[in-house]
Enzyme design. Structure first.
Site, PDB file in Angstrom:
ATOM      1  N   SER A 595       0.838  -1.194   0.000  1.00  0.00           N
ATOM      2  CA  SER A 595       0.000   0.000   0.000  1.00  0.00           C
ATOM      3  C   SER A 595       0.881   1.256   0.000  1.00  0.00           C
ATOM      4  O   SER A 595       1.637   1.467  -0.946  1.00  0.00           O
ATOM      5  CB  SER A 595      -0.958  -0.039   1.193  1.00  0.00           C
ATOM      6  OG  SER A 595      -1.980   0.916   1.059  1.00  0.00           O
ATOM      7  N   ASP A 670      -9.354  -4.611  -5.756  1.00  0.00           N
ATOM      8  CA  ASP A 670      -8.922  -3.691  -4.697  1.00  0.00           C
ATOM      9  C   ASP A 670      -9.763  -2.421  -4.788  1.00  0.00           C
ATOM     10  O   ASP A 670      -9.568  -1.596  -5.674  1.00  0.00           O
ATOM     11  CB  ASP A 670      -7.435  -3.378  -4.886  1.00  0.00           C
ATOM     12  CG  ASP A 670      -6.823  -2.660  -3.697  1.00  0.00           C
ATOM     13  OD1 ASP A 670      -7.570  -1.994  -2.961  1.00  0.00           O
ATOM     14  OD2 ASP A 670      -5.596  -2.763  -3.508  1.00  0.00           O
ATOM     15  N   HIS A 702      -7.687  -5.369  -1.342  1.00  0.00           N
ATOM     16  CA  HIS A 702      -6.431  -4.743  -0.923  1.00  0.00           C
ATOM     17  C   HIS A 702      -5.593  -5.667  -0.044  1.00  0.00           C
ATOM     18  O   HIS A 702      -4.372  -5.555  -0.008  1.00  0.00           O
ATOM     19  CB  HIS A 702      -6.746  -3.436  -0.179  1.00  0.00           C
ATOM     20  CG  HIS A 702      -5.565  -2.538   0.005  1.00  0.00           C
ATOM     21  ND1 HIS A 702      -4.787  -2.087  -1.041  1.00  0.00           N
ATOM     22  CD2 HIS A 702      -5.015  -1.986   1.117  1.00  0.00           C
ATOM     23  CE1 HIS A 702      -3.823  -1.303  -0.591  1.00  0.00           C
ATOM     24  NE2 HIS A 702      -3.931  -1.241   0.721  1.00  0.00           N
TER      25      HIS A 702
END
Length: 745
Positions: A595, A670, A702
């Site tokens: 991320s 995601d 995600h």
């Protein structure tokens, strides 16, 4: 002859001990077999009497769940309040909520995730006295919530609000204009849920005759669509409203439904706002007075309003401003006289403040060059506040008590590491959860007045014992002086570390604003992976650079308007310094992250192409222009206002600098960091004629998990690390084997 036999059996014993202590961690141990699973306490709730608590228990034999009541003093089970084994309509439930008087329990079943925090589920109300069950609705609903008097349950369904009268069974629809991807009543939109961390956007007043709620008009918010491939011949699409940086947000408004009149009225405050947020609403102890927090789009101004919903008047009682941004918290607490507790960074560190109901400061309760990291509550009888802080070092957490006037501060926890507390309703006890880098979670009962240990409740000694069979290394904490700052760092070296050898270095980081990865707590699954890599002969390190949390506002907010600049500089310089150590091979340094960490590892490889040999980026942001409005603009303002801040530090604009090896990973479903980020980076790399590796995980969000997914992902990453950094590891192993043979000879 006797001595020879004795020597033989001693050698056999020592060999067995050595073998037992050198068992190697495998990816299957981490991701498939549950080898390192920790014991925990699920759904702990303190009963109103302050002397008992309830937990959710699962019976593996009967495949049923129960709510069991335990006595704080003895820790013995007092009774089973309800078990699904005795309920005809419910096979098992996964969560529960008591009514205020604990006469009824809301049982959650068939829950399914929507986004990170939101769920749909079927819910039942269990009456403790009559032992009867009634369904709240025959379909899946969101956020069912008891009224304070326990007579009603309000909930969201298909973007509208309803409430059910539990005595008559009557259901009343409070709103009628809800429509998918247009109007949402009482439940947050995607970006509020993700970035303001709440789903239920409605609240009952103290008299159970009014409900305040936020209405979201997302008609003009741009839509994002994701292909869902599934197993059918044709894929489907998930289409939802997602405001990217600089784009239109939902238009929010505040409303109150009055039970007596059956009408809804919009609530207005005495200030004109344009393009604003309402990140929190909460009724005061006065059934007519609602508190609401309003925030400008830049999020550097936060106003706390007290709204009299009967008189249609509003008072601005507190206005916080900051050059960068103001954090929104859940810490607002109203005392009996409607004075309130508030937390703020206004003196440079996060601390607790006490204001009267008009917003006049009574006193700053906590002070010092350290941060309050959690607020647990206020004991009215003892006039005492309980909180968690990093006063004992930014990588540690301790639980403290302090008088409302700021005196008699007491450290209640004794062990160095991470402590967190769950207090009894009357603040006479707390259950402390403790862990450290060397101690897995322990649950103990402690006195709230002194912090003294009363009893141990649950530990993970079995896990600790089993870990002694494995070849593991200590996580070493230290600081590293980088770019004028002492940065927190941990390092894991191979168990058979030899300072005369050189090892490849693999760095991990997240680096997002206010985050922390260097903490003295028990590790996650990734820590076992790092131990596995150390077994192979890697040194693993993690450095929390500028912009991370719990070292004061100035340190955290230095990255404002330039995300990815100072953080990347710190990772590159830290890698250079670590590479200069005699036992690190500076030609074999890698970095990875997920991320925000993937955004960072990409940038580090591109901008630090003379330092890093390889990088792995999982689900990375590749340009902040692709990410959501609330998070991105909090730190960057809008791309229209700050185009250079967005573009100069986005990986997508630095692909021409790539020299090393790059693995890019993303899930196609995601909803948070869209796969668009990776696709656009891929195109930029291709057009720059840069070779790279990448992996796409079908219909994974995600977190990239489900079934065999995590095992597959970590095998891929491990193989990539071995291939790109581990070229000399086999030679080292061969040398070691030869030495062992010589010694045995």
């Amino acid at each position: 002859m006797k001595n020879l036999k004795l020597s033989f059996w001693i050698c056999v014993f020592l060999s067995l001990v050595t073998i037992a202590q050198t068992k190697e961690i495998t990816l299957e141990d981490i991701w498939s077999n549950g080898t390192f699973r920790t014991e925990r306490m699920d759904a702990l709730h303190s009963m109103a009497n302050g002397q008992q608590y309830s937990v959710l228990d699962f019976n593996r034999e009967t495949r049923s769940t129960s709510i069991d009541i335990y006595d704080y003093k003895t820790l013995k089970k007092v009774e089973t309040l309800v078990s699904s084994a005795n309920l005809d309509d419910i096979l098992y439930f996964t969560d529960y909520t008591f009514s205020e008087d604990e006469s009824k329990i809301l049982l959650a079943t068939e829950q399914e995730s929507i986004y990170r925090r939101s769920t749909l589920g079927k819910y039942f109300v269990y009456d403790v006295k009559t032992k009867t069950v009634q369904a709240v609705a025959d379909f899946k609903i969101q956020e069912p919530t008891f009224s304070p008097n326990g007579k009603f349950v309000a909930y969201g369904h298909e973007n509208n609000l309803f409430y059910k009268n539990l005595e008559t069974g009557e259901v009343i629809q409070m709103t009628t204009d809800g429509k998918k991807n247009e109007i949402i009543n009482g439940i947050t939109d995607w970006v509020y849920e993700e970035e303001f961390s709440f789903v239920r956007a409605f609240d009952w007043n103290a008299d159970s005759n009014k409900i305040a709620f936020i209405r979201f008009d997302e008609t003009n918010v741009p839509e994002f669509s994701m292909d869902v491939y599934g197993s059918a011949l044709y894929q489907t699409q998930q289409v939802f409203k997602y405001p990217k940086a600089g784009e239109a947000n939902a238009v929010v408004s505040l409303h109150v439904f009055d039970f007596e009149t059956g009408t809804t009225q919009e609530v207005m405050v005495d200030k004109s706002y344009s393009d604003f947020y309402i990140p929190r609403i909460k009724w005061t102890n006065d059934a007519d007075v609602l508190s609401a927090q309003y925030m400008n789009r830049h999020q550097n101004e936060l106003d706390l309003w007290m709204i009299n919903t009967s008189k249609n008047t509003s008072n601005l009682v507190l206005a916080e401003t900051d050059k960068a941004y103001v954090d929104v918290t859940f810490n607002l607490t109203f005392l009996k006289d409607n004075s309130f507790i508030w937390t703020s960074e206004k003196d440079g560190y996060n601390h607790i403040y006490h204001y009267d109901k008009t917003g006049k400061l009574i006193n700053q309760v906590t002070k010092g060059n350290w941060e309050v990291t959690d607020y647990y509550g206020y004991d009215e009888k003892a006039k005492t506040i309980f909180y968690q802080s990093v006063e004992n070092g930014s990588i540690n957490r301790d639980v403290y008590s302090i008088k409302l006037n700021g005196r008699n501060k007491t450290r209640l926890t004794k062990s160095e590491g991470t402590n967190s507390a769950a207090f009894s309703a009357d603040f006479s006890y707390f259950i402390n959860t403790f862990s450290s880098a060397t101690t897995p979670p322990e649950y103990t009962l402690n006195s709230a007045s002194s912090g003294n240990l009363i009893k141990s409740i649950k530990d993970n000694d079995v896990l600790s014992q089993s870990l002694t069979d494995y070849k593991t290394s200590n996580k070493e904490f230290s600081t590293i002086h980088v770019n004028g700052n002492d940065l927190n760092m941990w390092m894991i070296k191979p168990a058979d570390f030899d300072e005369n050898k050189q090892y490849p270095l693999f760095m991990f980081q997240y680096s997002g604003p206010g985050s922390q990865q260097v903490a003295n707590r028990w590790g996650s699954s990734n820590d076992y992976w790092y131990q596995m890599l150390a077994q192979k002969g890697y040194v693993i390190a993690c450095v929390d650079g500028r912009g991370t949390g719990f070292k004061g506002a100035e340190f955290k907010k230095v990255t404002q308007k330039e995300l990815g600049k100072y953080e990347v500089e710190d990772q590159i310089e830290a890698a250079k310094q670590l590479g200069a150590l005699p036992y690190i091979d500076a030609s074999r340094i890698g970095i990875w992250g997920w991320s925000y960490g993937g955004f960072m590892s990409s940038n580090a490889l591109f901008k630090g192409n003379d330092v890093f040999k390889m990088a792995i980026a999982v689900a990375p942001v590749t340009s902040w222009r692709f990410y959501d409005s609330i998070y991105t603009e909090r730190y960057m303002t809008t791309p229209q206002e700050n185009p250079t801040g967005y573009d100069e530090n986005s990986p997508i604009n630095h692909v021409d600098k790539l020299k090393g090896d790059f693995l890019l990973v993303h899930g196609t479903a995601d909803d948070n960091v869209h796969v668009q980020n990776t696709m656009r980076l891929v195109e930029a790399l291709v057009q720059a004629d840069k070779q790279f590796d990448w992996a796409i995980y079908t219909d994974k969000n995600h977190g990239i998990y489900g079934g065999n997914t995590r095992l597959h992902l970590y095998k891929k990453m491990t193989n990539f690390i071995d291939d790109k950094l581990g070229d000399k590891l086999e030679a080292n192993k061969e040398d070691k084997t030869k030495n062992e043979i010589k010694i045995k000879g």
